[in-house]
Scaffold this active site. Structure first.
Site, PDB file in Angstrom:
ATOM      1  N   HIS A  57       0.842  -1.198   0.000  1.00 32.54           N
ATOM      2  CA  HIS A  57       0.000   0.000   0.000  1.00 32.54           C
ATOM      3  C   HIS A  57       0.884   1.258   0.000  1.00 32.54           C
ATOM      4  O   HIS A  57       0.690   2.171  -0.826  1.00 32.54           O
ATOM      5  CB  HIS A  57      -0.891  -0.047   1.249  1.00 32.54           C
ATOM      6  CG  HIS A  57      -1.740   1.163   1.453  1.00 32.54           C
ATOM      7  ND1 HIS A  57      -3.084   1.191   1.165  1.00 32.54           N
ATOM      8  CD2 HIS A  57      -1.443   2.404   1.923  1.00 32.54           C
ATOM      9  CE1 HIS A  57      -3.572   2.383   1.454  1.00 32.54           C
ATOM     10  NE2 HIS A  57      -2.600   3.141   1.909  1.00 32.54           N
ATOM     11  N   GLU A  58       1.847   1.302   0.921  1.00 29.00           N
ATOM     12  CA  GLU A  58       2.733   2.469   1.007  1.00 29.00           C
ATOM     13  C   GLU A  58       3.637   2.573  -0.208  1.00 29.00           C
ATOM     14  O   GLU A  58       3.976   3.676  -0.651  1.00 29.00           O
ATOM     15  CB  GLU A  58       3.568   2.394   2.287  1.00 29.00           C
ATOM     16  CG  GLU A  58       2.768   2.444   3.579  1.00 29.00           C
ATOM     17  CD  GLU A  58       1.947   3.711   3.711  1.00 29.00           C
ATOM     18  OE1 GLU A  58       2.396   4.767   3.199  1.00 29.00           O
ATOM     19  OE2 GLU A  58       0.864   3.668   4.306  1.00 29.00           O
TER      20      GLU A  58
ATOM     21  N   HIS B 266       1.993   4.556  -2.837  1.00 32.54           N
ATOM     22  CA  HIS B 266       2.190   5.998  -2.641  1.00 32.54           C
ATOM     23  C   HIS B 266       3.571   6.436  -3.129  1.00 32.54           C
ATOM     24  O   HIS B 266       3.708   7.446  -3.817  1.00 32.54           O
ATOM     25  CB  HIS B 266       2.075   6.343  -1.146  1.00 32.54           C
ATOM     26  CG  HIS B 266       0.709   6.197  -0.569  1.00 32.54           C
ATOM     27  ND1 HIS B 266      -0.409   6.743  -1.148  1.00 32.54           N
ATOM     28  CD2 HIS B 266       0.288   5.577   0.570  1.00 32.54           C
ATOM     29  CE1 HIS B 266      -1.470   6.478  -0.405  1.00 32.54           C
ATOM     30  NE2 HIS B 266      -1.072   5.766   0.637  1.00 32.54           N
TER      31      HIS B 266
ATOM     32  N   ASP C 198      -5.884   8.272   3.648  1.00 28.75           N
ATOM     33  CA  ASP C 198      -5.734   8.585   2.224  1.00 28.75           C
ATOM     34  C   ASP C 198      -6.990   9.222   1.652  1.00 28.75           C
ATOM     35  O   ASP C 198      -6.919  10.112   0.799  1.00 28.75           O
ATOM     36  CB  ASP C 198      -5.399   7.310   1.449  1.00 28.75           C
ATOM     37  CG  ASP C 198      -4.076   6.710   1.904  1.00 28.75           C
ATOM     38  OD1 ASP C 198      -3.169   7.477   2.258  1.00 28.75           O
ATOM     39  OD2 ASP C 198      -3.957   5.479   1.918  1.00 28.75           O
TER      40      ASP C 198
END
Length: 400
Positions: free
Chosen positions: A74-75, A78, A170
């Protein structure tokens, strides 16, 4: 869970680099590992009949690892999108309540803000759908089914919760991008997303309490929910504060913040440097080379630490901070340029240079005064004369 632009170093174990980005595991992750392993073991025993005691905890810990990998991917979403738009990524940190991606600067448009914010939940959603598909293809009651369930559950939880429209999640950043695009004011958008973040925090705490009183979650579950609510509240409050400060960024002008410093050549005794500073009614001393090139600024704490009777024998260079490209500012900078320079390098004072010539210095405390809504805007340019016999004492010097 979210992206940050803070330059503060957080404690943790650096486990390696992925695409050149340092990956750090916070000590708090161990707390998460123990709690989830113990709590999830009961679910594993009920879902996989006949599984032995030791293997229960192995499978349960596997869920922790799956959750950790899910948060990491997930990170990473980003981080990769940030890089695509030219934003430097400093690190990815995994911790008890999720993770965060630290960036060197903020997005410069609502489009980039939204893209970076939504990249993480999109990665989690794709992984969650893959987990659901695997779950449908595996026979029930086996370890393969349990593993597929772990992938589906962990990623769907991460995707859905992070999509909630409140900072610091987010979804809150996506909301900020939307308000920014509509109103054209990033700082107003930060305040709006911060207030919705507070609402999400309250809802999280109340939801956890309701599930506890209905017998759905245990004491550990309600404590965990309240921890998440507390972290969300703090992050939302920070967003509101940043929005309030940002509304005053336009007041920042390097030229209006200039303070005088008395020039002395390298090797000058500290006592003589202080005498010239008082004589010039300056607030500090700039050390220059034989050719007049500015080299360093006097450090207030270091100078005060020298006993008065020793000052005639100590070169001013020994109690000065070198002027570097990071601490040399352009007098033409205004607004966000000033804030970005402070974010890149924190210092109590900055040398203002133009064409290789020293024009004065800017104090971080003066910038804080301008941004503080409780204080009037500082008057232009001048400072009170320093008291004779002393080194000017400023609170920000003690914080370096």
């Amino acid at each position: 869970m979210n992206e940050e632009t803070s330059s503060t170093r957080r404690p943790g174990l650096r486990i390696g680099r992925v695409f050149g980005v340092p990956v750090i595991v916070s000590p708090t992750w161990l707390i998460l590992a123990v709690l989830v392993t113990v709590i999830y073991s009961d679910i594993v025993q009920a879902a996989v009949p006949g599984i032995s005691g030791g293997l229960v905890y192995v499978v349960s810990f596997g869920f922790v690892v799956t959750l950790c990998v899910s948060v990491f991917l997930h990170e990473l979403g980003h981080a990769l999108v940030s890089r695509h738009y030219g934003i430097e990524v400093r690190s990815i940190t995994l911790e008890m309540l999720g993770g965060h991606t630290e960036m060197a600067s903020e997005a410069q448009s609502p489009k980039v803000e939204a893209a970076v914010a939504l990249a993480g939940p999109l990665v989690s959603a794709v992984l969650g759908v893959a987990g659901v598909a695997a779950l449908a293809l595996t026979p029930p009651g086996g370890l393969a089914t349990q593993f597929a369930f772990q992938i589906a559950a962990s990623n769907i939880i991460v995707a859905v919760y992070n999509a909630l429209p409140g900072m610091p999640l987010d979804g809150g950043r996506a909301l900020r991008a939307l308000v920014w695009a509509i109103k054209g004011d990033r700082h107003l958008a930060s305040r709006v997303a911060g207030w919705t973040g507070r609402a999400v925090a309250v809802a999280t705490g109340l939801g956890g309490a309701l599930l506890y009183f209905c017998g759905v979650v245990t004491t550990i579950g309600i404590v965990f929910a309240l921890l998440i609510a507390g972290v969300l509240w703090l992050g939302a409050t920070r967003s509101i504060q940043i929005g309030q400060l940002g509304a005053r960024f336009h007041l920042l002008d390097v030229r209006s913040l200039l303070r005088p410093a008395a020039p002395v050549t390298t090797g000058t005794p500290l006592a003589e440097a202080l005498r010239r500073m008082r004589e010039a009614e300056a607030v500090s001393v700039v050390v220059v080379g034989s050719n007049g090139e500015p080299l360093a600024l006097l450090s207030g704490p270091a100078a005060r630490a020298v006993p008065e009777h020793r000052r005639p024998w100590i070169p001013v260079d020994d109690v000065s901070r070198a002027i570097t490209p990071e601490t040399a500012w352009d007098p033409r900078w205004r607004g966000d340029e000033v804030v970005d320079a402070m974010r890149r390098h924190h210092a109590p004072e900055y040398a203002v240079m133009f064409g290789g010539r020293f024009e004065g210095l800017v104090r971080a405390s003066d910038i804080a005064d301008v941004l503080d809504p409780r204080r009037p805007v500082p008057t232009t340019g001048t400072a009170a004369p320093a008291d004779t016999g002393t080194v000017p004492h400023r609170q920000e010097d003690d914080q370096t």
